[in-house]
Scaffold this active site. Structure first.
Site, PDB file in Angstrom:
ATOM      1  N   GLY A  93      22.698  32.199  31.868  1.00  0.00           N
ATOM      2  CA  GLY A  93      24.041  32.546  31.376  1.00  0.00           C
ATOM      3  C   GLY A  93      24.593  33.762  32.095  1.00  0.00           C
ATOM      4  NE  ARG A 121      23.728  30.203  26.626  1.00  0.00           N
ATOM      5  CZ  ARG A 121      23.102  31.238  27.172  1.00  0.00           C
ATOM      6  NH1 ARG A 121      22.207  31.047  28.114  1.00  0.00           N
ATOM      7  NH2 ARG A 121      23.386  32.455  26.781  1.00  0.00           N
ATOM      8  CD  GLN A 168      25.202  36.586  29.355  1.00  0.00           C
ATOM      9  OE1 GLN A 168      25.854  35.610  28.979  1.00  0.00           O
ATOM     10  NE2 GLN A 168      23.901  36.527  29.561  1.00  0.00           N
ATOM     11  CG  ASP A 313      18.202  39.074  25.220  1.00  0.00           C
ATOM     12  OD1 ASP A 313      18.922  38.184  24.727  1.00  0.00           O
ATOM     13  OD2 ASP A 313      18.444  39.607  26.309  1.00  0.00           O
ATOM     14  CE  LYS A 340      22.392  35.802  23.075  1.00  0.00           C
ATOM     15  NZ  LYS A 340      23.101  36.495  24.140  1.00  0.00           N
ATOM     16  NE  ARG A 344      16.742  32.775  22.658  1.00  0.00           N
ATOM     17  CZ  ARG A 344      16.976  33.580  23.671  1.00  0.00           C
ATOM     18  NH1 ARG A 344      17.529  34.754  23.474  1.00  0.00           N
ATOM     19  NH2 ARG A 344      16.635  33.223  24.897  1.00  0.00           N
ATOM     20  NE  ARG A 388      15.396  36.896  25.929  1.00  0.00           N
ATOM     21  CZ  ARG A 388      14.999  37.657  26.954  1.00  0.00           C
ATOM     22  NH1 ARG A 388      13.774  38.117  26.989  1.00  0.00           N
ATOM     23  NH2 ARG A 388      15.819  37.949  27.946  1.00  0.00           N
TER      24      ARG A 388
HETATM   25  C1  S3P Z   1      22.649  39.854  29.090  1.00  0.00           C
HETATM   26  C2  S3P Z   1      23.357  39.979  27.944  1.00  0.00           C
HETATM   27  C3  S3P Z   1      22.997  39.316  26.689  1.00  0.00           C
HETATM   28  C4  S3P Z   1      21.566  38.805  26.702  1.00  0.00           C
HETATM   29  C5  S3P Z   1      21.190  38.159  27.982  1.00  0.00           C
HETATM   30  C6  S3P Z   1      21.404  39.079  29.160  1.00  0.00           C
HETATM   31  C7  S3P Z   1      23.129  40.544  30.295  1.00  0.00           C
HETATM   32  O1  S3P Z   1      23.885  38.236  26.481  1.00  0.00           O
HETATM   33  O2  S3P Z   1      21.351  37.938  25.639  1.00  0.00           O
HETATM   34  O3  S3P Z   1      19.824  37.776  27.969  1.00  0.00           O
HETATM   35  O4  S3P Z   1      22.352  40.690  31.257  1.00  0.00           O
HETATM   36  O5  S3P Z   1      24.293  40.960  30.302  1.00  0.00           O
HETATM   37  P1  S3P Z   1      25.312  38.480  25.752  1.00  0.00           P
HETATM   38  O6  S3P Z   1      25.920  39.609  26.433  1.00  0.00           O
HETATM   39  O7  S3P Z   1      26.122  37.243  25.915  1.00  0.00           O
HETATM   40  O8  S3P Z   1      24.953  38.749  24.328  1.00  0.00           O
END
Ligand code: S3P
Length: 431
Positions: A93, A121, A168, A313, A340, A344, A388
């Site tokens: 993602g 997703r 993200q 996470d 996720k 989860r 995970r």
């Molecule tokens: C991440 C942000 C998280 C996390 C993912 C990595 C990142 O997701 O769950 O494993 O590297 O920015 P979200 O920002 O969508 O919650």
């Protein structure tokens, strides 16, 4: 792969943690956007960051190993070449969402695809603001991968109050903002991991108690020259294993302890976990520490929902800790878990049920009736190809009296390829 895990009488040893996944993605992407050569030490060999590298290579970025350094020859903001084939983000993602920001900002005609989990997703959360900024991006049904990005350029700076506490999403918008003459301002009410602003050196201001982060064409993209710290999200599996096991002492070397990542540490300490932190000198912009965890008697906890983005996470393995605490623990405000690699909350419901734990799933969380120190049922756990979940199953299996099986255990390689070896290394005797 079916991984057999034997319950163990003692957990003991020292581990070198795998390199941080979130920082590895960003190191590679930001180095590619910079002008000049970056050298990154301790880059992750896990599947997700490797997906990012293969996308960048397809965009014309020269990336090579030089001894133990990853060398990335930056092409600058306008140096990407349109790829001839689909960019495969695999299970990642972070690759898909952050690359969308870069590619929509740069106007690089491309198509981003992912595996079956990633294709389920939602990408609407990035498509909408990127379009509002003038990026050309669309997805299947306006929401899912494949994402198609057009060659139009002309990012408009926007002020964007984040509707979801997601690093993200924050990063995708800020990365597209790097292509706009007018600044993009992302406003964050609940702070999520801050690696993007930290590694890009973006200005952060306080706005009535909220964080406002700004990016624009004017902001130079720095070279990325540092050692990637160990992944705190990987450390969390051992922190829980060490705390709940009745005879354990585990030392973890070089763990990243960025304050926006370590809420699980504070939660475990609040539960009574015996965890010692020794901050070390860091060879980069992120703090690192040596961590020791020993057997502890845990008490139940009610997780403060505002901490969730800083332990998102780690929630699956925190649920394992809660099952081994005395009393009723509760997680609320964690509906994001459903978006996720798997849902989860549901995956953990199956895992906890298989181990004979007592819990109740809620729409946005879970209530767990902890049983204190105990031996869970031996079981055959299904990871649903979620790294995970597989690793959380590994941790709970260590406490059982006998051998459990984790199905599709190879998924650990998404973030932690050496997980099963490390588990073996720490297991000192069969119970
Ligand atoms: C991440 C942000 C998280 C996390 C993912 C990595 C990142 O997701 O769950 O494993 O590297 O920015 P979200 O920002 O969508 O919650």
């Amino acid at each position: 792969m079916r991984q057999t895990v034997h319950g163990t009488g003692r957990l003991e040893g020292r581990l070198e943690l795998p390199p941080d996944k979130s920082i590895s993605h960003r190191a590679a992407m930001f180095a590619a956007l910079a002008e000049g050569t970056s050298r990154v030490q301790n880059f992750s060999d896990a599947d997700d960051p490797q997906s990012t590298l293969s996308c960048l290579k397809q965009l014309g970025v020269n990336i090579q190993m030089e001894g133990d350094l990853l060398r990335i020859d930056g092409v600058g903001r306008n140096g990407f070449t349109a790829p001839e084939r689909d960019l495969d983000c695999g299970n990642s993602g972070t690759t898909m969402r952050l690359m969308s920001g870069i590619l929509a900002g740069a106007g690089v005609a491309s198509r981003l695809v992912g595996d079956s989990s990633l294709s389920r997703r939602t990408m609407r959360r990035v498509i909408e603001p990127l379009r509002e900024m003038g990026g050309e991006i669309d997805g299947r049904d306006g929401e899912f991968a494949p994402l198609v990005i057009g060659s139009g350029r002309g990012i408009r700076g926007i002020r964007y109050p984040l509707p979801i506490a997601s690093a993200q999403l924050k990063s995708a918008v800020l990365l597209a903002g790097l292509f706009g003459e007018k600044p993009t301002e992302v406003v964050e009410t609940v702070p999520s991991r801050d690696h993007t602003e930290r590694l890009l050196g973006l200005p952060v201001e306080d706005m009535d108690g909220k964080r406002m982060i700004r990016s624009s064409l004017e902001h130079p993209v720095p070279l990325q020259q540092y050692r990637v710290p160990g992944d705190f999200s990987a450390a969390a599996f051992w922190l829980v294993a060490g705390a709940v096991h009745p005879d354990a002492e585990i030392h973890l070397s070089g763990a990243g302890i960025n304050p926006t990542r370590i809420a699980a540490l504070h939660v475990l300490q609040e539960m009574g976990a015996d965890i010692e932190i020794r901050e070390m000198e860091s060879k980069g912009p992120e703090p690192v520490a040596e961590i020791t965890v020993r057997s502890s008697s845990l008490k139940a906890v009610r997780l403060d929902p505002s901490l969730i983005p800083n332990c998102i996470d780690e929630l699956p393995v925190l649920m394992v800790a809660m099952a081994f605490a005395e009393g009723r623990s509760e997680i609320t405000g964690a509906a994001e878990l459903r978006y996720k690699e798997t849902d989860r909350l549901t995956a953990m419901e199956s895992l906890l049920a298989a181990a004979g734990e007592r819990f109740e799933q809620r729409d946005d969380g879970i209530v767990i009736q902890g049983r204190g120190t105990h031996q869970p049922d031996i079981a055959e756990f299904e990871s649903e190809h979620d790294h995970r979940i597989a690793m959380a199953a590994g941790v709970i299996s260590l406490m059982a009296d006998g051998a459990s099986v984790v199905r599709n255990a190879e998924s650990a390689s998404i973030s932690y390829p050496q997980f099963w070896e490390d588990l073996q290394k720490l297991s000192k005797s069969s119970s």
